[in-house]
Design an enzyme around this catalytic site. Structure first.
Site, PDB file in Angstrom:
ATOM      1  N   GLU A  94       0.855  -1.175   0.000  1.00 41.72           N
ATOM      2  CA  GLU A  94       0.000   0.000   0.000  1.00 41.72           C
ATOM      3  C   GLU A  94       0.903   1.241   0.000  1.00 41.72           C
ATOM      4  O   GLU A  94       1.896   1.277   0.737  1.00 41.72           O
ATOM      5  CB  GLU A  94      -0.828  -0.051   1.288  1.00 41.72           C
ATOM      6  CG  GLU A  94      -1.431   1.236   1.732  1.00 41.72           C
ATOM      7  CD  GLU A  94      -1.904   1.170   3.190  1.00 41.72           C
ATOM      8  OE1 GLU A  94      -2.681   2.057   3.571  1.00 41.72           O
ATOM      9  OE2 GLU A  94      -1.500   0.259   3.935  1.00 41.72           O
ATOM     10  N   ASP A 198      14.297  -3.865  13.049  1.00 42.39           N
ATOM     11  CA  ASP A 198      15.195  -2.873  12.432  1.00 42.39           C
ATOM     12  C   ASP A 198      14.616  -1.483  12.703  1.00 42.39           C
ATOM     13  O   ASP A 198      14.441  -0.674  11.800  1.00 42.39           O
ATOM     14  CB  ASP A 198      15.296  -3.143  10.924  1.00 42.39           C
ATOM     15  CG  ASP A 198      16.462  -2.393  10.272  1.00 42.39           C
ATOM     16  OD1 ASP A 198      17.257  -1.757  10.997  1.00 42.39           O
ATOM     17  OD2 ASP A 198      16.577  -2.439   9.037  1.00 42.39           O
TER      18      ASP A 198
HETATM   19  P1  ADP Z   1      14.854  -0.035   1.675  1.00 43.10           P
HETATM   20  O1  ADP Z   1      14.335  -1.445   1.764  1.00 43.10           O
HETATM   21  O2  ADP Z   1      15.613   0.222   0.414  1.00 43.10           O
HETATM   22  O3  ADP Z   1      15.607   0.404   2.911  1.00 43.10           O
HETATM   23  P2  ADP Z   1      12.462   1.349   2.604  1.00 43.10           P
HETATM   24  O4  ADP Z   1      11.478   0.255   2.869  1.00 43.10           O
HETATM   25  O5  ADP Z   1      13.138   1.935   3.792  1.00 43.10           O
HETATM   26  O6  ADP Z   1      13.549   0.893   1.523  1.00 43.10           O
HETATM   27  O7  ADP Z   1      11.704   2.475   1.776  1.00 43.10           O
HETATM   28  C1  ADP Z   1      12.383   3.584   1.192  1.00 43.10           C
HETATM   29  C2  ADP Z   1      11.651   4.884   1.491  1.00 43.10           C
HETATM   30  O8  ADP Z   1      10.356   4.819   0.913  1.00 43.10           O
HETATM   31  C3  ADP Z   1      11.416   5.091   2.981  1.00 43.10           C
HETATM   32  O9  ADP Z   1      12.442   5.847   3.554  1.00 43.10           O
HETATM   33  C4  ADP Z   1      10.095   5.816   3.026  1.00 43.10           C
HETATM   34  O10 ADP Z   1      10.286   7.209   2.994  1.00 43.10           O
HETATM   35  C5  ADP Z   1       9.388   5.413   1.749  1.00 43.10           C
HETATM   36  N1  ADP Z   1       8.331   4.392   2.013  1.00 43.10           N
HETATM   37  C6  ADP Z   1       8.476   3.195   2.598  1.00 43.10           C
HETATM   38  N2  ADP Z   1       7.330   2.511   2.605  1.00 43.10           N
HETATM   39  C7  ADP Z   1       6.418   3.297   2.004  1.00 43.10           C
HETATM   40  C8  ADP Z   1       5.023   3.160   1.677  1.00 43.10           C
HETATM   41  N3  ADP Z   1       4.360   2.062   1.976  1.00 43.10           N
HETATM   42  N4  ADP Z   1       4.404   4.192   1.049  1.00 43.10           N
HETATM   43  C9  ADP Z   1       5.094   5.311   0.714  1.00 43.10           C
HETATM   44  N5  ADP Z   1       6.395   5.512   0.977  1.00 43.10           N
HETATM   45  C10 ADP Z   1       7.060   4.517   1.613  1.00 43.10           C
END
Ligand code: ADP
Length: 294
Positions: A94, A198
């Protein structure tokens, strides 16, 4: 766009809702994967992409998000599907539009995390292995938290460090710590809790109502203090968060020392991922812990 068109088709099949990819935008902020907002006529999706052989990493993240969601305690992005398309692995979630923390937001997160941790779990470890950053994280089930933390967390990272060339002092200190760490748990009642795993500031945000959202987990069942300890690494959370957590489930006084033992795992992982000053930081942390034994 070929990859996103294929993913949109998979979303359609998985959800039963028609979805056609119209456009994408790049989302910055992640460490490991390329992240995107995938837009169609319906609500947008958040998509992470990586090499096809890294699909198990996304499957484990998917399972972690589902496990946290099932506790109905703290908001996580809804996990939609994972798979491969056009030679790449993907994870579809989502898409959440993030906003600012409101007055109660950090307090709410402290209470919700205590609620997550309070739900009883049956063992230490997890249903599958996963990753911490891009490092494999073993989670074989155990009834013995000390053995779990020693073997599957600290000794695992120390061994990786040895294979990365960090031998000598770090290994000598690490061996002494692993042989003696039981002392830090004397009189402490250990319970397995579902951990985010984490939980640093980069994996917390607030939606537009100010509701906390945690994401990018590395879940397992472990001592709740391990989650709490990590919140203090790399910046720390607002004071209201800690006050609310304490109010809802007070911490044991031995936490102050165990916190160093728990954060050592992440510092060793950073040493293995990035090298540099994390070596002296890890050695200093172990020395601090060994000084507690004297
Ligand atoms: P990675 O696995 O590369 O560390 P993340 O899961 O931390 O990536 O996601 C990268 C960035 O995307 C996050 O820092 C956040 O700002 C944004 N983000 C993460 N999940 C969502 C989401 N469900 N909807 C919108 N933005 C998101």
């Amino acid at each position: 766009m070929k990859t996103f068109t294929a993913i949109a088709g998979h979303i359609h099949t998985a959800t039963g809702q028609p979805f056609v990819a119209l456009s994408t935008c790049r989302i910055i902020g992640g460490d490991i994967n390329a992240a995107f907002c995938l837009e169609g006529f319906a609500a947008p999706y958040f998509v992470k992409l990586n090499r096809a052989d890294l699909l198990p990493m996304f499957q484990a993240e998917f399972a972690g998000l589902q496990a946290i969601a099932a506790t109905d305690t703290v908001r996580v992005p809804r996990a939609v599907l994972s798979g491969t398309a056009n030679g790449q692995a993907y994870l579809v979630l989502e898409h959440i539009v993030f906003g600012q923390a409101k007055r109660q937001s950090w307090h709410t997160l402290g209470r919700q995390l205590a609620d997550l941790h309070r739900q009883p779990q049956a063992y230490f470890g997890w249903q599958r292995d996963n990753t911490i950053g891009s490092t494999p994280q073993p989670n074989a089930a155990s009834a013995d938290w000390l053995a779990f933390w020693r073997d599957q967390r600290l000794a695992y990272q120390l061994q990786l460090a040895a294979s990365n060339g960090y031998r000598g002092n770090l290994q000598r200190l690490g061996e002494r710590l692993c042989a003696n760490m039981g002392v830090f748990f004397a009189g402490y009642r250990l319970l397995p809790s579902l951990l985010h795993g984490d939980l640093w500031g980069g994996n917390v945000a607030f939606d537009q109502q100010g509701t906390p959202v945690i994401f990018d987990p590395a879940c397992y069942y472990g001592d709740r203090e391990a989650d709490l300890a990590m919140t203090s690494l790399f910046g720390g959370f607002a004071a209201e968060f800690y006050a609310a957590y304490q109010e809802h489930w007070p911490l044991d006084e031995g936490y102050a020392v165990r916190k160093i033992l728990y954060n050592l795992y992440h510092i060793l992982n950073h040493l293995n991922l990035f090298g540099g000053h994390y070596l002296s930081q890890a050695e200093n942390m172990i020395a601090l812990l060994l000084a507690e034994l004297a």
